[in-house]
Design a protein around this motif. Structure first.
Motif, PDB file in Angstrom:
ATOM      1  N   GLY A   6     -13.178   6.787 -47.799  1.00 25.92           N
ATOM      2  CA  GLY A   6     -14.142   5.590 -47.430  1.00 25.92           C
ATOM      3  C   GLY A   6     -15.367   5.273 -48.507  1.00 25.92           C
ATOM      4  N   LYS A   7     -15.611   6.508 -49.039  1.00 26.96           N
ATOM      5  CA  LYS A   7     -16.756   6.247 -50.151  1.00 26.96           C
ATOM      6  C   LYS A   7     -16.106   6.803 -51.576  1.00 26.96           C
ATOM      7  N   ARG A   8     -15.333   7.751 -51.422  1.00 27.21           N
ATOM      8  CA  ARG A   8     -14.579   8.279 -52.773  1.00 27.21           C
ATOM      9  C   ARG A   8     -13.780   7.567 -53.271  1.00 27.21           C
ATOM     10  N   GLU A   9     -13.730   6.901 -54.567  1.00 26.35           N
ATOM     11  CA  GLU A   9     -12.720   6.140 -55.216  1.00 26.35           C
ATOM     12  C   GLU A   9     -11.723   5.383 -54.154  1.00 26.35           C
ATOM     13  N   PRO A  10     -12.292   4.339 -53.581  1.00 27.92           N
ATOM     14  CA  PRO A  10     -11.660   3.783 -52.758  1.00 27.92           C
ATOM     15  C   PRO A  10     -10.493   2.980 -53.472  1.00 27.92           C
ATOM     16  N   GLU A  11     -10.493   2.749 -54.775  1.00 22.80           N
ATOM     17  CA  GLU A  11      -9.170   2.123 -55.217  1.00 22.80           C
ATOM     18  C   GLU A  11      -8.156   3.050 -55.256  1.00 22.80           C
ATOM     19  N   ILE A  12      -8.156   4.357 -55.207  1.00 25.54           N
ATOM     20  CA  ILE A  12      -7.255   5.316 -54.820  1.00 25.54           C
ATOM     21  C   ILE A  12      -7.307   5.676 -53.442  1.00 25.54           C
ATOM     22  N   TYR A  13      -8.083   5.795 -52.746  1.00 25.71           N
ATOM     23  CA  TYR A  13      -8.030   6.172 -51.284  1.00 25.71           C
ATOM     24  C   TYR A  13      -8.197   5.523 -50.101  1.00 25.71           C
ATOM     25  N   GLY A  14      -8.634   4.444 -50.571  1.00 24.09           N
ATOM     26  CA  GLY A  14      -9.084   3.079 -49.682  1.00 24.09           C
ATOM     27  C   GLY A  14     -10.410   3.098 -48.943  1.00 24.09           C
ATOM     28  N   GLY A  15     -10.665   2.375 -48.111  1.00 17.87           N
ATOM     29  CA  GLY A  15     -12.072   1.993 -47.776  1.00 17.87           C
ATOM     30  C   GLY A  15     -12.288   2.487 -46.139  1.00 17.87           C
ATOM     31  N   ASP A  16     -11.496   3.176 -45.805  1.00 16.51           N
ATOM     32  CA  ASP A  16     -11.595   3.997 -44.201  1.00 16.51           C
ATOM     33  C   ASP A  16     -11.973   5.166 -44.360  1.00 16.51           C
ATOM     34  N   SER A  17     -12.912   5.641 -43.626  1.00 15.18           N
ATOM     35  CA  SER A  17     -13.237   7.000 -43.265  1.00 15.18           C
ATOM     36  C   SER A  17     -12.030   7.687 -42.642  1.00 15.18           C
ATOM     37  N   PHE A  18     -11.836   8.940 -42.999  1.00 15.82           N
ATOM     38  CA  PHE A  18     -10.848   9.455 -42.087  1.00 15.82           C
ATOM     39  C   PHE A  18     -10.937   9.804 -40.662  1.00 15.82           C
ATOM     40  N   GLU A  19     -12.034   9.604 -40.230  1.00 14.60           N
ATOM     41  CA  GLU A  19     -12.547   9.647 -38.657  1.00 14.60           C
ATOM     42  C   GLU A  19     -11.921   8.595 -37.964  1.00 14.60           C
ATOM     43  N   GLU A  20     -12.336   7.418 -38.747  1.00 13.51           N
ATOM     44  CA  GLU A  20     -11.840   5.969 -38.457  1.00 13.51           C
ATOM     45  C   GLU A  20     -10.346   5.734 -38.283  1.00 13.51           C
ATOM     46  N   PHE A  21      -9.665   6.262 -39.187  1.00 14.99           N
ATOM     47  CA  PHE A  21      -8.393   6.537 -39.243  1.00 14.99           C
ATOM     48  C   PHE A  21      -7.748   7.321 -38.088  1.00 14.99           C
ATOM     49  N   PHE A  22      -8.268   8.503 -38.008  1.00 20.17           N
ATOM     50  CA  PHE A  22      -7.798   9.471 -37.002  1.00 20.17           C
ATOM     51  C   PHE A  22      -7.873   8.707 -35.473  1.00 20.17           C
ATOM     52  N   LYS A  23      -8.865   7.917 -35.181  1.00 25.53           N
ATOM     53  CA  LYS A  23      -8.841   7.184 -33.809  1.00 25.53           C
ATOM     54  C   LYS A  23      -7.718   6.398 -33.801  1.00 25.53           C
ATOM     55  N   LYS A  24      -7.261   5.743 -34.917  1.00 25.75           N
ATOM     56  CA  LYS A  24      -6.233   4.726 -34.807  1.00 25.75           C
ATOM     57  C   LYS A  24      -5.099   5.434 -34.705  1.00 25.75           C
ATOM     58  N   LEU A  25      -4.821   6.662 -35.454  1.00 19.07           N
ATOM     59  CA  LEU A  25      -3.637   7.338 -35.360  1.00 19.07           C
ATOM     60  C   LEU A  25      -3.392   7.982 -33.954  1.00 19.07           C
ATOM     61  N   GLN A  26      -4.525   8.361 -33.214  1.00 19.54           N
ATOM     62  CA  GLN A  26      -4.401   9.026 -31.872  1.00 19.54           C
ATOM     63  C   GLN A  26      -3.945   8.013 -31.040  1.00 19.54           C
ATOM     64  N   ASN A  27      -4.371   6.682 -31.049  1.00 19.63           N
ATOM     65  CA  ASN A  27      -4.128   5.572 -30.184  1.00 19.63           C
ATOM     66  C   ASN A  27      -2.654   5.051 -30.401  1.00 19.63           C
ATOM     67  N   LYS A  28      -2.104   5.363 -31.506  1.00 21.54           N
ATOM     68  CA  LYS A  28      -0.869   4.860 -31.902  1.00 21.54           C
ATOM     69  C   LYS A  28       0.257   5.884 -31.539  1.00 21.54           C
ATOM     70  N   ASN A  29      -0.230   7.300 -31.376  1.00 24.73           N
ATOM     71  CA  ASN A  29       0.524   8.182 -31.217  1.00 24.73           C
ATOM     72  C   ASN A  29       0.476   9.245 -29.780  1.00 24.73           C
ATOM     73  N   PRO A  30       0.391   8.407 -28.588  1.00 23.41           N
ATOM     74  CA  PRO A  30      -0.067   8.948 -27.481  1.00 23.41           C
ATOM     75  C   PRO A  30       0.729  10.184 -27.123  1.00 23.41           C
ATOM     76  N   GLU A  31       2.082  10.269 -27.478  1.00 24.66           N
ATOM     77  CA  GLU A  31       2.966  11.345 -27.298  1.00 24.66           C
ATOM     78  C   GLU A  31       2.492  12.844 -27.962  1.00 24.66           C
ATOM     79  N   PHE A  32       1.469  12.816 -28.811  1.00 21.83           N
ATOM     80  CA  PHE A  32       1.123  13.990 -29.460  1.00 21.83           C
ATOM     81  C   PHE A  32      -0.396  14.123 -29.144  1.00 21.83           C
ATOM     82  N   GLN A  33      -0.525  15.614 -28.959  1.00 19.35           N
ATOM     83  CA  GLN A  33      -1.948  16.063 -29.017  1.00 19.35           C
ATOM     84  C   GLN A  33      -2.459  16.341 -30.270  1.00 19.35           C
TER      85      GLN A  33
END
Length: 144
Positions: free
Chosen positions: A18-45
């Motif tokens: 989200g801060k480091r080289e956003p042109e390569i890695y994007g603008g989202d922090s991993f924590e923000e992404f991780f919350k979305k990933l959890q919501n999208k995959n409720p079958e996993f812990q």
């Protein structure tokens, strides 16, 4: 039905997403992404761990044995240098999917070689943060 446990282990500098080289890695922090990933995959812990320290990553991989059903590992720069992480993956029976946000083959030549690949069930590279979802798709499709 018990949820399958998957841990995402991220290596050095991925705490700067989200801060480091956003042109390569994007603008989202991993924590923000991780919350979305959890919501999208409720079958996993899902669990998440990040460290800049090689030994801590090795310890986390070793601790996964008998505790989780799979690992999504983005070893970051240690992908290209860490025999210790390679050996830790080889020492456990938990399947590990190697993840890279960027396409390591479109970057500097020293990044083209992954030391850990031979111990992983597969590698996803260059598809951005979507690579983590694709890694979960692997675990959805298999009992490994």
């Amino acid at each position: 039905m018990q949820k399958r446990k998957i841990i995402i282990i991220n290596g050095p500098n991925l705490n700067l997403l989200g801060k480091r080289e956003p042109e390569i890695y994007g603008g989202d922090s991993f924590e923000e992404f991780f919350k979305k990933l959890q919501n999208k995959n409720p079958e996993f812990q899902l669990e998440y761990y990040q460290s800049n320290i090689e030994g801590k990553l090795v310890s986390k991989i070793q601790q996964a044995e008998g505790e989780v059903d799979g690992i999504l590992l983005n070893a970051a720069a240690y992908t290209h240098t860490s025999v210790a992480i390679h050996d830790a993956i080889g020492a456990i029976t938990v399947p590990v999917v190697e993840i890279h946000i960027s396409n390591i083959y479109k970057r500097e030549e020293f990044r083209h070689k992954s030391i850990i690949s031979s111990k992983c069930v597969g590698m996803i590279s260059g598809l951005g943060l979507k690579g983590y979802q694709l890694g979960l798709e692997y675990f959805k499709s298999t009992n490994k």
